[in-house]
Design a protein around this motif. Structure first.
Motif, PDB file in Angstrom:
ATOM      1  N   VAL A 148     -44.902 -15.389 -29.014  1.00 18.85           N
ATOM      2  CA  VAL A 148     -43.961 -13.629 -29.198  1.00 18.85           C
ATOM      3  C   VAL A 148     -43.982 -12.935 -30.411  1.00 18.85           C
ATOM      4  O   VAL A 148     -44.420 -11.824 -30.821  1.00 18.85           O
ATOM      5  N   ASP A 152     -45.888  -9.485 -31.280  1.00 17.13           N
ATOM      6  CA  ASP A 152     -45.939  -8.764 -32.386  1.00 17.13           C
ATOM      7  C   ASP A 152     -46.482  -8.440 -33.443  1.00 17.13           C
ATOM      8  O   ASP A 152     -47.405  -7.262 -34.871  1.00 17.13           O
ATOM      9  N   ASP A 185     -36.624 -13.966 -22.886  1.00 14.48           N
ATOM     10  CA  ASP A 185     -36.197 -12.421 -22.979  1.00 14.48           C
ATOM     11  C   ASP A 185     -36.957 -11.834 -24.127  1.00 14.48           C
ATOM     12  O   ASP A 185     -36.273 -10.903 -24.431  1.00 14.48           O
ATOM     13  N   THR A 186     -38.047 -11.001 -23.182  1.00  9.63           N
ATOM     14  CA  THR A 186     -38.726 -10.330 -23.899  1.00  9.63           C
ATOM     15  C   THR A 186     -39.923  -9.490 -23.472  1.00  9.63           C
ATOM     16  O   THR A 186     -40.317  -9.507 -22.284  1.00  9.63           O
ATOM     17  N   TRP A 188     -42.407  -6.018 -24.421  1.00  9.32           N
ATOM     18  CA  TRP A 188     -42.729  -4.632 -25.482  1.00  9.32           C
ATOM     19  C   TRP A 188     -43.489  -3.525 -24.857  1.00  9.32           C
ATOM     20  O   TRP A 188     -43.944  -3.158 -23.488  1.00  9.32           O
ATOM     21  N   HIS A 201     -39.224  -3.100 -28.975  1.00  6.39           N
ATOM     22  CA  HIS A 201     -38.991  -3.953 -27.780  1.00  6.39           C
ATOM     23  C   HIS A 201     -38.116  -3.396 -26.626  1.00  6.39           C
ATOM     24  O   HIS A 201     -37.653  -4.239 -25.985  1.00  6.39           O
TER      25      HIS A 201
END
Length: 247
Positions: A148, A152, A185-186, A188, A201
């Motif tokens: 994750v 980013d 739970d992500t 982009w 996000h």
């Protein structure tokens, strides 16, 4: 992730890489970086460790010559493994000792706090540990927290990467890419503009193309490593993005 977490994760990744190298045939080709064998991969990682360490220890706001740190590399696998491991010990010592506000040279010629390098070196180590694992047909798992953060990070540093000159292939108005992780739970959202891109996000409507996979798969996909997410929408846009932003 904070500074301490970056350093701990960096140490773990280099420890795993060193273990892979310890009894490997260093002439083994690395399929994910076709110009390299394991000897070249180890040289790159070990030299990068020492290059960054030197910039941090000296507080350099100028880029030091990388080639200076590619000299006197061992040629036997156990010695190479030890050399790579010793490099991370010195690097983490430098990262821990440096004042939090200390500015050093970073990508794009910008000066930033040394925390930049703790994060950058974690993902440098992770991706090249995966490269070595692929070469040796070993497991290539990536910790979801690292993955994750790494997505980013790559979206943050891409504007400073020289290879982004190819970004013109995907410039446009109103196009968007979404990356959706299936195990965390992500997501982009990358909005592609005429001269740049923006990411967040937050989903803001239907994307032009969506790539869905476990987060480690998305991470490796962005780094151009073998991973095949499920794609819905304009696959050509995603392919052009991948080709244009490949490191």
């Amino acid at each position: 992730m904070d500074h301490g977490e970056y350093c701990k994760a960096l140490f773990r990744e280099i420890d795993r890489l060193a273990a892979l190298l310890s009894d490997a045939d260093l002439s083994t080709p690395v399929p994910s970086t076709p110009a390299w064998d394991l000897a070249k991969l180890a040289t790159h990682v070990g030299a990068t460790e020492r290059w960054v360490t030197a910039m941090i220890n000296s507080g350099s706001v100028e880029k030091l010559p990388f080639s200076d740190f590619e000299q006197n590399v061992p040629t036997e696998s156990t010695a190479v493994s030890d050399w790579v491991a010793a490099g991370v010990d010195a690097l983490i010592s430098a990262l821990v000792a440096a004042p939090a506000h200390q500015q050093v040279w970073t990508l794009g010629g910008q000066t930033r706090p040394t925390l930049f390098w703790a994060r950058r070196m974690l993902h440098e180590a992770t991706v090249h540990r995966v490269d070595a694992a692929l070469a040796l047909k070993a497991p290539t798992t990536v910790d979801p927290t690292v993955a994750v953060d790494g997505i980013d990070e790559i979206l943050t540093i891409l504007p400073y990467a020289p290879r982004l000159a190819g970004f013109g292939a995907v410039r446009g108005e109103g196009q968007s890419i979404e990356l959706v992780a299936t195990d965390v739970d992500t997501r982009w959202r990358i909005d592609v503009g005429a001269t740049a891109y923006a990411w967040s996000h937050t989903s803001t409507g239907e994307a032009t193309v969506t790539a869905t996979a476990p987060v480690a798969g998305l991470y490796l996909f962005l780094w151009g490593r073998p991973s095949v997410p499920q794609i819905t929408g304009d696959a050509g846009l995603l392919a052009r993005w991948s080709a244009a932003t490949a490191f």
